[in-house]
Write an enzyme that holds these catalytic residues in place. Structure first.
Site: not given
Ligand code: SF4
Length: 355
Positions: A45, A50, A90, A126, A144, A199
């Protein structure tokens, strides 16, 4: 509506199930996931803060081979620890890790909760939540940048945050509402993995996202624009440095151990100690960014003479390091790279061989 009510208890249950199923199939192999312990979690961790995971893996493997446990690390020398960290940046993280090992090796019982882990210097909320949930199954959420991004999109939050830590505070209650009490470590890692692999900041893969059905940003076609942050003010600084060789040795400047930035680390010295009494044979410019400051570093190759020798003697922070010891001299990553670059390009091949 309070943020946590955006996902009902029933949907939160389905959300966890979908996410954990996805994680089982898509988790990336990482050495600290193969064999889990408090020590390996703390090391990974702190190293991963970074820093890109691909960069961390070889460092982690070398580290746990050299110091397999808190007790081994507690017996290490600080200079050795800094040299092993060189290149990760760091450096306070390395110092805190060693200090934490020293404290822990004196305890009869290891701390297990996030509250207890947060008492160690350098371990923030965190990291403490990551350690206690991954190594001890404490049901606390890890929040995070990746998790902030996923939650901002799931909840469709359009608010503009002044910085990352404000956003982390804002989303922590929602993250704690969602965390799986049976498998908190896996849940937390799954959230971070989803942020890293699906995402993503740019081009999120919503069509293959396991939690897309609960995502407001996807419904509103806003995924890529969330979360929103106020623009950062960037600063610029110019530094002039002196690259001075004496036969098979290079002059370095070692920062005192009580300074805030890069304590105990060595770098190519700044030219200030020469009081402008030097002639640059050759110079080149390199850039690096630390936090919000971009440094333009002008590196001057300077011929050693008797007047410069005298000035060097008067500076306690300056030291000569033999080429053959350069890799063990705890030099900051960019400076080690620039020194090697220069030596490899120089018309003095014996220097290249020495490295
Ligand atoms: Fe992220 Fe798209 Fe999943 Fe929504 S649907 S959590 S924007 S990847």
């Amino acid at each position: 509506m309070p943020l946590r009510e955006i996902i009902s208890a029933n949907n939160a249950l389905k959300f966890r199930k979908a996410l954990l199923l996805w994680f089982v199939k898509h988790r990336r192999p990482m050495p600290w996931r193969e064999k889990v312990s408090a020590y390996r979690t703390v090391v990974s961790e702190l190293m991963c803060q970074q820093t890109q995971i691909a960069t961390v893996i070889p460092y982690f493997n070398r580290w746990v081979k050299k110091w397999p446990d808190f007790k081994d690390l507690a017996r290490s020398k600080e200079s050795d620890v800094l040299a092993s960290w060189a290149g990760l940046g760091y450096y306070n993280r390395a110092r805190y890790l060693r200090a934490c090992a020293i404290e822990i090796s004196q305890l009869k019982i290891l701390p297990t909760t996030a509250m207890e882990w947060q008492k160690f210097k350098g371990i923030g909320p965190y990291t403490a939540a990551a350690i206690s949930s991954i190594a001890y199954d404490e049901p606390v959420a890890v929040v995070d940048g990746n998790v902030v991004r996923v939650l901002a999109r799931i909840a469709g939050v359009k608010k503009v945050f002044s910085d990352g830590s404000t956003a982390v505070k804002y989303f922590t209650p929602l993250a704690n509402h969602l965390v799986d009490v049976q498998q908190p470590g896996d849940f937390n890692q799954a959230m971070m993995e989803l942020g890293a692999l699906v995402c993503r900041k740019a081009n999120p893969s919503c069509s293959i996202c396991p939690v897309a059905q609960w995502c407001r940003a996807k419904k509103e076609n806003l995924a890529e624009s969330l979360p929103r942050f106020a623009p950062k003010k960037r600063q610029q600084a110019i530094v002039h440095r002196a690259l001075i060789f004496d036969q098979d040795k290079l002059l370095l400047q070692r920062n005192p151990s009580d300074v805030k930035r890069l304590a105990g680390m060595a770098e190519i010295p700044e030219v200030d100690f020469l009081n402008n009494d030097f002639k640059s044979q050759k110079s080149w410019v390199r850039r690096r960014t630390i936090g919000s400051v971009t440094y333009e570093e002008n590196i001057n190759l300077i011929t050693l003479n008797s007047s410069i020798r005298l000035k060097i003697k008067k500076q306690p922070t300056l030291e000569w390091v033999a080429f053959k010891h350069i890799k063990k001299a705890a030099i900051t990553g960019p400076h080690l790279r620039w020194i090697e670059e220069w030596i490899n390009l120089s018309d003095r091949p014996e220097r290249g061989k020495a490295l």
